[in-house]
Scaffold this active site. Structure first.
Site, PDB file in Angstrom:
ATOM      1  N   ASP A  33       4.823  26.316 -16.047  1.00  0.00           N
ATOM      2  CA  ASP A  33       6.166  25.735 -16.020  1.00  0.00           C
ATOM      3  C   ASP A  33       7.159  26.877 -15.884  1.00  0.00           C
ATOM      4  O   ASP A  33       6.841  28.020 -16.218  1.00  0.00           O
ATOM      5  CB  ASP A  33       6.445  24.923 -17.294  1.00  0.00           C
ATOM      6  CG  ASP A  33       7.673  24.036 -17.104  1.00  0.00           C
ATOM      7  OD1 ASP A  33       7.522  22.941 -16.557  1.00  0.00           O
ATOM      8  OD2 ASP A  33       8.780  24.468 -17.461  1.00  0.00           O
ATOM      9  N   ARG A  45       4.414  19.384  -7.913  1.00  0.00           N
ATOM     10  CA  ARG A  45       3.986  18.528  -9.043  1.00  0.00           C
ATOM     11  C   ARG A  45       2.767  17.679  -8.705  1.00  0.00           C
ATOM     12  O   ARG A  45       2.663  16.539  -9.169  1.00  0.00           O
ATOM     13  CB  ARG A  45       5.124  17.623  -9.523  1.00  0.00           C
ATOM     14  CG  ARG A  45       6.303  18.358 -10.140  1.00  0.00           C
ATOM     15  CD  ARG A  45       5.977  18.729 -11.586  1.00  0.00           C
ATOM     16  NE  ARG A  45       7.067  19.506 -12.168  1.00  0.00           N
ATOM     17  CZ  ARG A  45       8.066  18.962 -12.863  1.00  0.00           C
ATOM     18  NH1 ARG A  45       8.099  17.684 -13.090  1.00  0.00           N
ATOM     19  NH2 ARG A  45       9.013  19.736 -13.353  1.00  0.00           N
ATOM     20  N   ARG A  57      -5.189  16.425 -21.203  1.00  0.00           N
ATOM     21  CA  ARG A  57      -4.005  16.880 -21.924  1.00  0.00           C
ATOM     22  C   ARG A  57      -3.831  16.191 -23.277  1.00  0.00           C
ATOM     23  O   ARG A  57      -2.986  16.591 -24.076  1.00  0.00           O
ATOM     24  CB  ARG A  57      -2.751  16.607 -21.072  1.00  0.00           C
ATOM     25  CG  ARG A  57      -2.263  17.723 -20.156  1.00  0.00           C
ATOM     26  CD  ARG A  57      -1.507  18.819 -20.915  1.00  0.00           C
ATOM     27  NE  ARG A  57      -0.617  18.296 -21.944  1.00  0.00           N
ATOM     28  CZ  ARG A  57       0.578  17.776 -21.722  1.00  0.00           C
ATOM     29  NH1 ARG A  57       1.075  17.752 -20.537  1.00  0.00           N
ATOM     30  NH2 ARG A  57       1.293  17.278 -22.720  1.00  0.00           N
ATOM     31  N   TYR A  88      18.865  25.893 -18.259  1.00  0.00           N
ATOM     32  CA  TYR A  88      18.202  25.351 -19.453  1.00  0.00           C
ATOM     33  C   TYR A  88      18.612  26.117 -20.715  1.00  0.00           C
ATOM     34  O   TYR A  88      18.791  25.529 -21.787  1.00  0.00           O
ATOM     35  CB  TYR A  88      16.678  25.383 -19.289  1.00  0.00           C
ATOM     36  CG  TYR A  88      16.174  24.273 -18.384  1.00  0.00           C
ATOM     37  CD1 TYR A  88      16.196  22.948 -18.798  1.00  0.00           C
ATOM     38  CD2 TYR A  88      15.694  24.550 -17.107  1.00  0.00           C
ATOM     39  CE1 TYR A  88      15.750  21.926 -17.968  1.00  0.00           C
ATOM     40  CE2 TYR A  88      15.251  23.537 -16.272  1.00  0.00           C
ATOM     41  CZ  TYR A  88      15.284  22.223 -16.707  1.00  0.00           C
ATOM     42  OH  TYR A  88      14.855  21.205 -15.899  1.00  0.00           O
ATOM     43  N   ARG A  95       1.087  13.884 -14.410  1.00  0.00           N
ATOM     44  CA  ARG A  95       0.910  12.534 -14.931  1.00  0.00           C
ATOM     45  C   ARG A  95       0.460  11.487 -13.931  1.00  0.00           C
ATOM     46  O   ARG A  95       0.008  10.417 -14.314  1.00  0.00           O
ATOM     47  CB  ARG A  95       2.199  12.073 -15.621  1.00  0.00           C
ATOM     48  CG  ARG A  95       2.282  12.622 -17.030  1.00  0.00           C
ATOM     49  CD  ARG A  95       3.637  12.366 -17.623  1.00  0.00           C
ATOM     50  NE  ARG A  95       4.644  13.102 -16.868  1.00  0.00           N
ATOM     51  CZ  ARG A  95       5.933  13.180 -17.219  1.00  0.00           C
ATOM     52  NH1 ARG A  95       6.344  12.545 -18.273  1.00  0.00           N
ATOM     53  NH2 ARG A  95       6.779  13.886 -16.502  1.00  0.00           N
TER      54      ARG A  95
END
Ligand code: CP3
Length: 352
Positions: free
Chosen positions: A78, A29, A42, A153, A33
């Site tokens: 992702d 990661r 983004r 998920y 952010r």
């Protein structure tokens, strides 16, 4: 395409069990952010849409490489991108994670789950742009989610604290569970294959939530499918296998066949190496700084990096490991100060 021939790139040298010029470092990661330049590009574009925009995904992939001087880029994508590419309804909800339009609950849902059969040209094109920009000492790591983590998920319908629906299917309807794993595996393999064809230098299999399972359940319900995915590309590029909270599973996970084992921050690298070595012989270690230490200031960083490097050396001297790639024990936390990441890279490289 012909693959880049860059065996001296520190990450690839370490992954091959050779001695790199310096300890290679990258961070899970590392894009995202924590970087203001990421938040800027983004703006107004959804996470999953951005993964299908070649120029943008290449730009986001390169941002942390330029800023921090890490030894590898990790493809901006992702674990649910292959599902979206196959036509599954999924969105990433900021602050939560992947959310499915409809959870998978029955055998009929599984039979109706789309399989990825086409290329994903946007991703292949993005990889080409990244490779043009990387130097010969910087590797590009591609990745896929492992079938268990993806299935979680799908079955839960979104992120889950306890994974109870997934475990209910594993134990209550094992045939349904295996049908789901059978259905998912080709989509994952296909997405990995297209990244390899596009030129990635190494890959990581993320089985992020495998640590929620007992070793017994992992071996019976998960491992065979991860084996299949890694076997499919054996001998092509270095393979890294990682999950969170997998201290008790390191031996079993090592049987999936990767050259490199990612270790989360809970287990010292020399202890992890013993567990891996006992089952599969020595492998290369990746890890394992606690991501929270990036908030703790320079002195803490210096001492934690030194501790981790010395644990890796101890593992290698004991013959339990053949190399070390420095990383976090899980992904960069969203509010991490970007400067701390740059500082950590310099400390690992011994430039401080
Ligand atoms: O820099 C990198 O490491 C590459 C990018 C990457 C992303 N997702 C981008 C992303 C990678 C390797 C992943 C894999 C991924 N996605 C995993 C396995 C790795 C892990 O962390 O264990 C998992 C479990 C997911 C599912 C997922 N996607 C989650 C839990 C989230 C976080 C949701 C949130 O907002 O907190 C995402 C979204 C996501 N994937 C973001 C990024 C940069 C944040 C989205 C944003 O910036 O709006």
């Amino acid at each position: 395409m012909t693959r880049r021939n860059i065996p001296h790139a520190p990450l690839l040298a370490a992954a091959a069990g050779d001695t790199p010029d310096r300890t290679p470092v990258w961070f899970m990661r590392q894009a995202g952010r924590s970087l203001p330049e990421y938040r800027k590009v983004r703006e107004g574009i959804s996470m999953l849409d951005s993964c299908f925009m070649p120029e943008l995904l290449a730009e986001i992939t390169m941002q942390p490489v330029r800023r921090h001087g890490v030894d590898a880029a990790i493809l901006f994508s992702d674990i649910v991108v292959p599902l979206r590419a196959a036509g599954v309804g999924v969105e990433i909800v900021p602050g939560r994670g992947p959310v499915m339009d409809k959870a998978i609950t029955t055998r009929a849902d599984i039979d109706a789950l789309p399989i990825l059969e086409e290329d994903v040209p946007e991703v292949a094109e993005g990889i080409g742009i990244i490779l043009d920009e990387l130097t010969d000492s910087q590797a590009l790591i591609g990745f896929v989610g492992a079938p268990f983590t993806l299935a979680s998920y799908l079955v839960e319908g979104g992120p889950s604290k306890n994974h109870e629906k997934t475990k209910a299917m594993i134990h209550g309807e094992p045939e349904t569970w295996h049908a789901l794993m059978e259905r998912l595996t080709p989509t994952i393999t296909r997405f990995l294959r297209l990244q390899i064809d596009a030129g990635i230098d190494a890959m990581q299999l993320f089985d992020s939530w495998a640590g929620f399972l007992t070793e017994r359940d992992y071996r019976e319900h998960v491992l065979p499918y991860s084996v299949r995915i890694l076997e499919e590309i054996a001998g092509e590029i270095p393979r890294i296998h990682f999950g969170v909270g997998t201290g008790e599973l390191l031996g079993a996970m090592s049987e999936a066949g990767s050259e490199v084992m990612g270790v989360d921050w809970r287990v010292p690298l020399d202890v992890a190496a013993e567990r891996i070595h006992a089952v599969s012989g020595p492998k290369v270690l990746q890890g394992n700084l606690d991501p929270a230490v990036l908030f703790a200031g320079r002195d803490a960083l210096v001492s934690e990096v030194a501790r981790i490097k010395s644990e890796a050396v101890r593992a290698m001297e004991a013959g339990h490991a053949t190399g070390h790639i420095f990383n976090l024990g899980h992904g960069v936390l969203p509010n991490t100060p970007a400067e701390a990441i740059t500082e950590a890279v310099a400390i690992v490289h011994g430039e401080n």
